[in-house]
Design an enzyme around this catalytic site. Structure first.
Site, PDB file in Angstrom:
ATOM      1  N   GLU A 186       0.758  -1.243   0.140  1.00  0.00           N
ATOM      2  CA  GLU A 186      -0.167  -0.060  -0.013  1.00  0.00           C
ATOM      3  C   GLU A 186       1.009   1.167  -0.014  1.00  0.00           C
ATOM      4  OE1 GLU A 186      -3.579  -1.896   2.796  1.00  0.00           O
ATOM      5  OE2 GLU A 186      -1.850  -1.019   3.660  1.00  0.00           O
ATOM      6  N   ASP A 202     -12.751  -5.324  -1.040  1.00  0.00           N
ATOM      7  CA  ASP A 202     -13.802  -6.524  -0.918  1.00  0.00           C
ATOM      8  C   ASP A 202     -15.027  -6.039  -0.346  1.00  0.00           C
ATOM      9  OD1 ASP A 202     -11.323  -6.735   1.306  1.00  0.00           O
ATOM     10  OD2 ASP A 202     -13.350  -7.134   2.221  1.00  0.00           O
TER      11      ASP A 202
HETATM   12  N1  ADE Z   1      -8.524  -4.888   4.628  1.00  0.00           N
HETATM   13  C1  ADE Z   1      -9.075  -5.194   3.374  1.00  0.00           C
HETATM   14  N2  ADE Z   1     -10.192  -5.859   3.449  1.00  0.00           N
HETATM   15  C2  ADE Z   1     -10.651  -6.008   4.776  1.00  0.00           C
HETATM   16  C3  ADE Z   1     -11.666  -6.655   5.508  1.00  0.00           C
HETATM   17  N3  ADE Z   1     -12.891  -6.979   4.917  1.00  0.00           N
HETATM   18  N4  ADE Z   1     -11.469  -6.675   6.950  1.00  0.00           N
HETATM   19  C4  ADE Z   1     -10.575  -5.932   7.485  1.00  0.00           C
HETATM   20  N5  ADE Z   1      -9.564  -5.362   6.861  1.00  0.00           N
HETATM   21  C5  ADE Z   1      -9.673  -5.441   5.367  1.00  0.00           C
END
Ligand code: ADE
Length: 250
Positions: A21, A208
């Site tokens: 990142e 996500d």
């Molecule tokens: N970083 C990226 N996606 C995530 C998620 N679903 N929960 C926690 N940290 C994350």
């Protein structure tokens, strides 16, 4: 926060958990690794510094775990790095930048960048009066309405926990918090910025969908680099916008 609000923003601290990142940000901002290290060992944090648009910028990542070789993630490394970096760099503004899960019920889609409205924890359950609220924590982000409008960012509550997945209890807490974004660092950092009374915002790119039907880890690994690119695209306009302004103008 009166004094802080009027002060011109000269120094911005950007806190990032993972190297994947951080590197796109370091490249686009043309920063150089601080050698000798400005955050002293044994802290594993790695800092990069430079000046863009007249602003001193320091990007600090959490560094690697000595035992497991992976990036240090979660609220504990985030808070330790934040504490050390705030003392070393004395920023006028702190920004947590990173990837996160997003809730489609709150309008999130993969690749979006959200700006936080508030920070809370969804995995700190302490059912004792006083400690219950302490566990959830919840503090507001710096509002920064002009920055949000200029960059056309989505906004929502960012909730932190120390797992990529979630338990039933986490889910219930995420719902009661009204989270739009789920990640693993911002609430820990917000505790440190609150202690020091430093304005704090967060920019989170969605890898996500938490209320979707695929496992977070699959979508996360698929979309990590695209999300890091989305953060790279947003960071220079953010720096350009804050340059020469005071906190109250954001
Ligand atoms: N970083 C990226 N996606 C995530 C998620 N679903 N929960 C926690 N940290 C994350």
């Amino acid at each position: 926060m009166g004094v802080t609000e009027d002060r011109k923003i000269n120094t911005v601290l950007v806190l990032v958990a993972m190297e994947a990142e951080a590197l796109p940000l370091i490249n686009i901002l043309d920063l150089k690794e601080d050698i000798p290290q400005r955050i002293a060992p044994p802290a594993p944090a790695v800092s990069y510094s430079g000046n863009k648009h007249g602003v001193d910028i320091h990007v600090v990542r959490n560094g690697k775990c000595q035992l497991h070789g992976v990036d240090n993630v979660g609220t504990v490394p985030a808070a330790v790095t934040a504490y050390l970096a705030v003392h070393e760099f004395k920023p006028d503004l702190v920004i947590s930048v990173g990837t996160a899960g997003g809730f489609k019920a709150k309008g999130a889609a993969i690749g979006d960048v959200f700006m936080a409205t508030a920070f809370a924890n969804h995995d700190r359950r302490i059912p004792i009066p006083g400690f219950d609220k302490y566990g959830v924590w919840r503090v507001d982000a710096l509002a920064a309405p002009n920055l949000k409008a200029a960059l056309k960012l989505k906004e929502g509550v960012v909730s932190s926990g120390n797992s990529l997945d979630y338990s039933k209890e986490d889910w219930d807490q995420l719902e009661s918090i009204g989270a739009a974004v789920k990640e693993m660092e911002a609430a820990g950092i917000s505790w440190v910025t609150h202690l020091h009374d430093v304005p704090f915002i967060a920019l989170k790119a969605i890898t996500d969908i938490v209320d979707g039907d695929r496992p977070a880890q699959e979508e996360f690994l698929e979309n990590l680099h695209a999300a890091a690119k989305a953060l790279q695209d947003v960071i220079s306009p953010v720096m350009e916008f804050v340059a020469g302004k005071s906190i109250k103008d954001l």
